[in-house]
Motif scaffolding. Structure first.
Motif: not given
Length: 129
Positions: A43-69
């Motif tokens: 739907i049309w809005l005045n602004y929108q934000s996107l998010y990622i939640s619940g990051y999990s990695d069982a092996h090597s772990g999270e990268h320092a810059t893990s997210y991309c849009f």
């Protein structure tokens, strides 16, 4: 491969070997996971934000810059960031954003796409006479 052990030796100029011990070798070829990606609407809005939640990695772990849009479905076009939220989209657009996450070794997971529809055009009014 697979996980295993590496036996370590050192050899001198006379071809004498000394055993230094062993190291455990662990291989991580799986991407991280996320429990949610969202924020966009159809739907049309005045602004929108996107998010990622619940990051999990069982092996090597999270990268320092893990997210991309990104507006292209190609992780090589990513501008990787530390923040799991895309700053609010406030410019007029009708775009599809794709989300990726990566772990410390660079294994990448595609999370999906979200539509972002921002309308900044003021309504017009025509007075009837």
């Amino acid at each position: 491969t697979t996980n295993g052990y590496s036996h370590n030796y050192v050899k001198d100029a006379m071809s004498n070997y000394v055993y230094l011990g062993y190291s455990r070798v662990m291989v991580d070829s799986t991407g991280p996971t996320s429990t949610a990606y969202g924020g966009g609407t159809d739907i049309w809005l005045n602004y929108q934000s996107l998010y990622i939640s619940g990051y999990s990695d069982a092996h090597s772990g999270e990268h320092a810059t893990s997210y991309c849009f990104t507006t292209t479905q190609n992780p090589s076009s990513c501008s990787w960031q530390q923040n799991s939220t895309l700053p609010p989209v406030t410019t007029q657009t009708n775009a599809t954003y794709h989300a990726y996450i990566r772990d410390a070794l660079g294994n990448t997971t595609y999370l999906g796409s979200q539509n972002v529809m921002v309308d900044k055009t003021l309504p017009s009014y025509v007075k009837k006479v």
